[in-house]
Every structure is written in C-alpha cells, then in structure tokens.
Design a protein around this motif. Structure first.
Motif, PDB file in Angstrom:
ATOM      1  N   ILE A 102       0.842  -1.203   0.000  1.00  0.00           N
ATOM      2  CA  ILE A 102       0.000   0.000   0.000  1.00  0.00           C
ATOM      3  C   ILE A 102       0.873   1.248   0.000  1.00  0.00           C
ATOM      4  CG2 ILE A 102      -1.697   1.304   1.333  1.00  0.00           C
ATOM      5  CD1 ILE A 102      -2.870  -1.332   2.259  1.00  0.00           C
ATOM      6  N   ARG A 103       1.957   1.215   0.760  1.00  0.00           N
ATOM      7  CA  ARG A 103       2.849   2.379   0.783  1.00  0.00           C
ATOM      8  C   ARG A 103       3.557   2.562  -0.562  1.00  0.00           C
ATOM      9  NH1 ARG A 103       3.202   4.763   5.494  1.00  0.00           N
ATOM     10  NH2 ARG A 103       2.562   3.653   7.362  1.00  0.00           N
ATOM     11  N   LEU A 104       3.906   1.465  -1.203  1.00  0.00           N
ATOM     12  CA  LEU A 104       4.487   1.583  -2.541  1.00  0.00           C
ATOM     13  C   LEU A 104       3.462   2.135  -3.525  1.00  0.00           C
ATOM     14  CD1 LEU A 104       6.519  -1.762  -2.761  1.00  0.00           C
ATOM     15  CD2 LEU A 104       7.446   0.550  -2.542  1.00  0.00           C
ATOM     16  N   GLY A 105       2.207   1.709  -3.396  1.00  0.00           N
ATOM     17  CA  GLY A 105       1.162   2.245  -4.262  1.00  0.00           C
ATOM     18  C   GLY A 105       0.922   3.721  -4.032  1.00  0.00           C
ATOM     19  N   ALA A 106       1.141   4.197  -2.807  1.00  0.00           N
ATOM     20  CA  ALA A 106       0.978   5.621  -2.530  1.00  0.00           C
ATOM     21  C   ALA A 106       2.017   6.476  -3.238  1.00  0.00           C
ATOM     22  CB  ALA A 106       1.038   5.875  -1.018  1.00  0.00           C
ATOM     23  N   HIS A 107       3.112   5.850  -3.673  1.00  0.00           N
ATOM     24  CA  HIS A 107       4.151   6.568  -4.419  1.00  0.00           C
ATOM     25  C   HIS A 107       4.183   6.134  -5.885  1.00  0.00           C
ATOM     26  CE1 HIS A 107       5.438   6.984  -0.222  1.00  0.00           C
ATOM     27  NE2 HIS A 107       6.101   8.066  -0.595  1.00  0.00           N
ATOM     28  N   ALA A 108       3.047   5.648  -6.392  1.00  0.00           N
ATOM     29  CA  ALA A 108       3.008   5.189  -7.787  1.00  0.00           C
ATOM     30  C   ALA A 108       3.241   6.338  -8.762  1.00  0.00           C
ATOM     31  CB  ALA A 108       1.663   4.522  -8.076  1.00  0.00           C
ATOM     32  N   ASP A 109       2.796   7.543  -8.417  1.00  0.00           N
ATOM     33  CA  ASP A 109       2.979   8.679  -9.318  1.00  0.00           C
ATOM     34  C   ASP A 109       4.374   9.286  -9.211  1.00  0.00           C
ATOM     35  OD1 ASP A 109       2.478   9.409  -6.724  1.00  0.00           O
ATOM     36  OD2 ASP A 109       1.438  11.268  -7.250  1.00  0.00           O
ATOM     37  N   ARG A 110       5.113   8.944  -8.173  1.00  0.00           N
ATOM     38  CA  ARG A 110       6.481   9.446  -7.983  1.00  0.00           C
ATOM     39  C   ARG A 110       7.296   8.361  -7.280  1.00  0.00           C
ATOM     40  NH1 ARG A 110       5.875  11.789  -2.701  1.00  0.00           N
ATOM     41  NH2 ARG A 110       3.683  11.869  -2.158  1.00  0.00           N
ATOM     42  N   PRO A 111       7.712   7.315  -7.998  1.00  0.00           N
ATOM     43  CA  PRO A 111       8.371   6.155  -7.364  1.00  0.00           C
ATOM     44  C   PRO A 111       9.672   6.497  -6.654  1.00  0.00           C
ATOM     45  CG  PRO A 111       7.666   5.647  -9.617  1.00  0.00           C
ATOM     46  CD  PRO A 111       7.529   7.127  -9.444  1.00  0.00           C
ATOM     47  N   LYS A 112      10.432   7.443  -7.166  1.00  0.00           N
ATOM     48  CA  LYS A 112      11.717   7.754  -6.561  1.00  0.00           C
ATOM     49  C   LYS A 112      11.569   8.410  -5.190  1.00  0.00           C
ATOM     50  CE  LYS A 112      14.133   8.327 -10.975  1.00  0.00           C
ATOM     51  NZ  LYS A 112      14.941   9.238 -11.817  1.00  0.00           N
ATOM     52  N   ALA A 113      10.410   8.989  -4.925  1.00  0.00           N
ATOM     53  CA  ALA A 113      10.228   9.697  -3.657  1.00  0.00           C
ATOM     54  C   ALA A 113      10.224   8.760  -2.463  1.00  0.00           C
ATOM     55  CB  ALA A 113       8.926  10.500  -3.688  1.00  0.00           C
ATOM     56  N   ILE A 114       9.881   7.492  -2.679  1.00  0.00           N
ATOM     57  CA  ILE A 114       9.819   6.566  -1.547  1.00  0.00           C
ATOM     58  C   ILE A 114      11.202   6.287  -0.969  1.00  0.00           C
ATOM     59  CG2 ILE A 114      10.016   4.448  -2.929  1.00  0.00           C
ATOM     60  CD1 ILE A 114       7.964   3.200  -1.043  1.00  0.00           C
ATOM     61  N   PHE A 115      12.261   6.411  -1.796  1.00  0.00           N
ATOM     62  CA  PHE A 115      13.612   6.152  -1.309  1.00  0.00           C
ATOM     63  C   PHE A 115      14.257   7.387  -0.686  1.00  0.00           C
ATOM     64  CE2 PHE A 115      12.873   3.152  -4.815  1.00  0.00           C
ATOM     65  CZ  PHE A 115      13.086   1.957  -4.135  1.00  0.00           C
ATOM     66  N   ARG A 116      13.568   8.508  -0.720  1.00  0.00           N
ATOM     67  CA  ARG A 116      14.110   9.710  -0.091  1.00  0.00           C
ATOM     68  C   ARG A 116      13.891   9.706   1.412  1.00  0.00           C
ATOM     69  NH1 ARG A 116      11.692  14.035  -4.513  1.00  0.00           N
ATOM     70  NH2 ARG A 116      12.863  13.227  -6.313  1.00  0.00           N
ATOM     71  N   ASP A 117      12.929   8.919   1.879  1.00  0.00           N
ATOM     72  CA  ASP A 117      12.642   8.836   3.303  1.00  0.00           C
ATOM     73  C   ASP A 117      13.374   7.622   3.874  1.00  0.00           C
ATOM     74  OD1 ASP A 117      11.688   8.949   5.828  1.00  0.00           O
ATOM     75  OD2 ASP A 117       9.559   8.777   5.315  1.00  0.00           O
ATOM     76  N   PRO A 118      14.279   7.814   4.842  1.00  0.00           N
ATOM     77  CA  PRO A 118      15.003   6.663   5.405  1.00  0.00           C
ATOM     78  C   PRO A 118      14.084   5.637   6.057  1.00  0.00           C
ATOM     79  CG  PRO A 118      16.083   8.732   6.001  1.00  0.00           C
ATOM     80  CD  PRO A 118      14.768   9.087   5.374  1.00  0.00           C
ATOM     81  N   TRP A 119      12.959   6.074   6.587  1.00  0.00           N
ATOM     82  CA  TRP A 119      12.037   5.141   7.231  1.00  0.00           C
ATOM     83  C   TRP A 119      11.412   4.204   6.203  1.00  0.00           C
ATOM     84  CZ3 TRP A 119      12.326   4.340  12.171  1.00  0.00           C
ATOM     85  CH2 TRP A 119      12.739   5.365  13.020  1.00  0.00           C
ATOM     86  N   ASN A 120      11.122   4.718   5.022  1.00  0.00           N
ATOM     87  CA  ASN A 120      10.577   3.850   3.981  1.00  0.00           C
ATOM     88  C   ASN A 120      11.598   2.801   3.544  1.00  0.00           C
ATOM     89  OD1 ASN A 120       8.105   5.182   3.927  1.00  0.00           O
ATOM     90  ND2 ASN A 120       8.791   6.643   2.390  1.00  0.00           N
ATOM     91  N   VAL A 121      12.849   3.210   3.440  1.00  0.00           N
ATOM     92  CA  VAL A 121      13.914   2.251   3.082  1.00  0.00           C
ATOM     93  C   VAL A 121      14.073   1.204   4.183  1.00  0.00           C
ATOM     94  CG1 VAL A 121      16.357   2.013   2.520  1.00  0.00           C
ATOM     95  CG2 VAL A 121      15.077   4.000   1.699  1.00  0.00           C
ATOM     96  N   PHE A 122      13.999   1.651   5.431  1.00  0.00           N
ATOM     97  CA  PHE A 122      14.102   0.717   6.557  1.00  0.00           C
ATOM     98  C   PHE A 122      12.944  -0.281   6.533  1.00  0.00           C
ATOM     99  CE2 PHE A 122      12.837  -0.277  10.940  1.00  0.00           C
ATOM    100  CZ  PHE A 122      13.977  -0.924  11.385  1.00  0.00           C
ATOM    101  N   ASP A 123      11.735   0.205   6.315  1.00  0.00           N
ATOM    102  CA  ASP A 123      10.572  -0.686   6.241  1.00  0.00           C
ATOM    103  C   ASP A 123      10.714  -1.697   5.106  1.00  0.00           C
ATOM    104  OD1 ASP A 123       9.511   0.630   8.347  1.00  0.00           O
ATOM    105  OD2 ASP A 123       8.138   1.869   7.190  1.00  0.00           O
ATOM    106  N   LEU A 124      11.168  -1.221   3.951  1.00  0.00           N
ATOM    107  CA  LEU A 124      11.306  -2.099   2.792  1.00  0.00           C
ATOM    108  C   LEU A 124      12.331  -3.199   3.049  1.00  0.00           C
ATOM    109  CD1 LEU A 124      10.369  -2.593  -0.106  1.00  0.00           C
ATOM    110  CD2 LEU A 124      12.197  -1.070  -0.880  1.00  0.00           C
ATOM    111  N   LEU A 125      13.437  -2.861   3.686  1.00  0.00           N
ATOM    112  CA  LEU A 125      14.470  -3.861   3.981  1.00  0.00           C
ATOM    113  C   LEU A 125      13.984  -4.872   5.005  1.00  0.00           C
ATOM    114  CD1 LEU A 125      17.687  -1.626   4.118  1.00  0.00           C
ATOM    115  CD2 LEU A 125      16.972  -3.158   2.288  1.00  0.00           C
TER     116      LEU A 125
END
Length: 316
Positions: free
Chosen positions: A75-98
C-alpha cells in the motif's frame, strides 16, 4: 499522447487512493497493533514451554504478521506510484522495505538468529506512527558525531587521570589503582559519583593533595563533559524537530501537487483543442482565398446566380 495521459492519470488515481488509506487513522492503528503483536510473539518465544505447547499457533501468528507487513508495504508503494523515486528519499521507507523484504530472502529466512533480529527491528517501526518517538530517534542519530567527539575527549581525560592515579595510589590501594586498567575502571565508576566518598577518604589517608585530584576529576568528568553531552543531544533534538516540520510541509505540498498536475493536463488538452479549431478555421479561410484568386476553382455562375460574374465569363 492520449495513452500517456491516461497512464499518468491511472497512476495518480492509484496513488491518491493508497495515500487515503495510509493517512486513515484505522490503518495506522492496525499496523501499530500488528507491530505490538510481533513484539509479544518474540517475548513468548523465549519461554521454551510455551513455544513447544503453542508452536503451531505462534507460527501461524508469525505468518499473519508477515502478511500484514507485506500488505502494508504494498500500500505504501502504491501511494508513491505517481512518484516512485520519492519513496527512497525517506530513510524510514527504506528501513521498512528492507525489514519486510528480509522475510522473503532465502538465506535470512532460514537463519533463525538473523530472522529474530530482523523481527526485533520491526519494533522500531512504531516510530513511523509516533512523531515524537521518530523525532527522538532522529535526534539520537544526528547526535552521534558529537557523541563520538565527546567519547574521545572523555577517554583522553580518563587515561590521563588513570595514569596519575596509578602513579600516586598504586602502592597504597592496588585493588583499585594497581594497573592502568583497574585505575580506569575505578575512575569510570566514579564518573557516576558512586563510591566517591570512600575514594576521597582513602586518598586523604595517603596525601591531603588527593582532594585536588578527585575534585578536578569530578568537575571535568561528571559536570563539564556531561553538560557538553546534554548540549549536543539538545541541539540534535532541535534539528530533528525542524526536519520533521520540513518533512510535513513537503508531504502536504506533494499531496496537493497531483491535483494541480491533473488540472494542468486538462488545461493543456483544452488549449490544444482550441488551437486545432483555429488552425482549421485558418485553413478554410486560405482555401476560400485561393478559390477567389484562381478562376478555375471559382464557383460556377449558374450555381451562384450572380449576373456580374456571368457577364465577365462571357466577355472572356
């Protein structure tokens, strides 16, 4: 062009719907509940009797947590569907993904110790739903460079005073100052002011000047350095709060951007249609002018019924 616009619009709609789900209070409470459930499961697994008796139930609960975390990440990845690169700008999103993706990596999934450590790391994801806790964690991270400098200065002071203590008190108190290591451990414990009175009385039995040794050490180690460390942490906390406010403003601006983008696309489409109509009108006017200038393309006098044009044609 139209296909591109439709694709962009579809992504924006998906991102908008997923953002609505992520911003819902029920979504945050649900994820928080799953995180706490995962933490409780880790604690229950430390009891061998419970883990053997309820092994199937615990395993099913673990699978449920993994599925819930995976759904949340999608769901969080879908929230950045219009701007995929923005999800990697937040360290918390990268932490969650890992952390979430670690449950699907073959080597990590089979290693029980690493898997438990990664499951324990999921507890830190509560900071994503608690702004104050997130600010504190960011402040701790930003205070690390200053803390390293503090530790270096503290180690230097501890080393110097340990050498002086070994020189002055090794013969009279070998249990505490018999070597550099023992002297350093004694002074490290004195940094918390624990047993300071006994150490001072023991030092006065050796020499009255020992009061200068202990007073200067306590002043530097327990007051000056600790206050410096507090100042570093407070400065980092203030910076973390400013970063949190800037992130909120950026998220609000990004949330308003898709609606403005759709309006811009719609305005551009309407402008293109109007431009096409004008071009068609200009072409029609040019065709009429060419018809008037070229006699062979002029309308027939019979059909027009104009006497003047018939006379001109007869005279020619």
């Amino acid at each position: 062009m139209s296909d591109l616009i439709r694709t962009s619009t579809g992504r924006e709609r998906l991102a908008a719907r997923c953002r609505d789900v992520c911003e819902a209070r029920a979504f945050g409470l649900g994820v928080m509940s799953v995180i706490l459930l995962n933490a409780v499961l880790l604690g229950v697994e430390t009891y061998s009797g419970l883990s053997v008796e309820y092994g199937v139930l615990l395993h099913s609960a673990e699978r449920f947590c993994v599925a819930a975390f995976t759904l949340e990440m999608l769901i969080r990845l879908g929230a950045h569907a219009d701007r995929p690169k923005a999800i990697f700008r937040d360290p918390w999103n990268v932490f969650d993904l890992l952390v979430v993706s670690s449950a699907f990596v073959p080597f990590l999934r089979e290693n029980t110790t690493l898997l438990r450590l990664l499951r324990l790391a999921r507890v830190l994801r509560t900071a994503q739903f608690m702004p104050q806790l997130r600010v504190l964690l960011v402040a701790v991270g930003r205070s690390l460079p200053g803390t390293v400098s503090f530790l270096f200065v503290g180690a230097l002071i501890l080393y110097v005073y340990a050498m002086i203590g070994w020189i002055c008190f090794a013969g009279h108190d070998p249990a505490h100052y018999g070597s550099l290591g023992r002297a350093g451990l004694t002074l490290f414990l004195l940094m918390t002011l624990e047993g300071l009175g006994d150490a001072v009385h023991a030092g006065l039995a050796v020499s009255p000047l020992s009061i200068v040794y202990y007073a200067s050490y306590v002043l530097l180690a327990s007051f000056v350095l600790v206050n410096v460390l507090i100042g570093v942490v407070l400065n980092a906390l203030e910076e973390a709060r400013e970063m949190e406010e800037e992130a909120k403003r950026a998220e609000q601006a990004a949330a308003r951007r898709p609606a403005g983008h759709q309006g811009a696309v719609r305005t551009a489409s309407e402008g293109a249609d109007e431009l096409r109509l004008r071009i068609a009108a200009v072409r029609s006017a040019l065709d009429d002018m060419e018809a008037q200038l070229d006699p062979s393309r002029a309308p027939s006098p019979v059909t027009t019924g104009s006497p003047s044009l018939a006379g001109v044609a007869a005279g020619g």
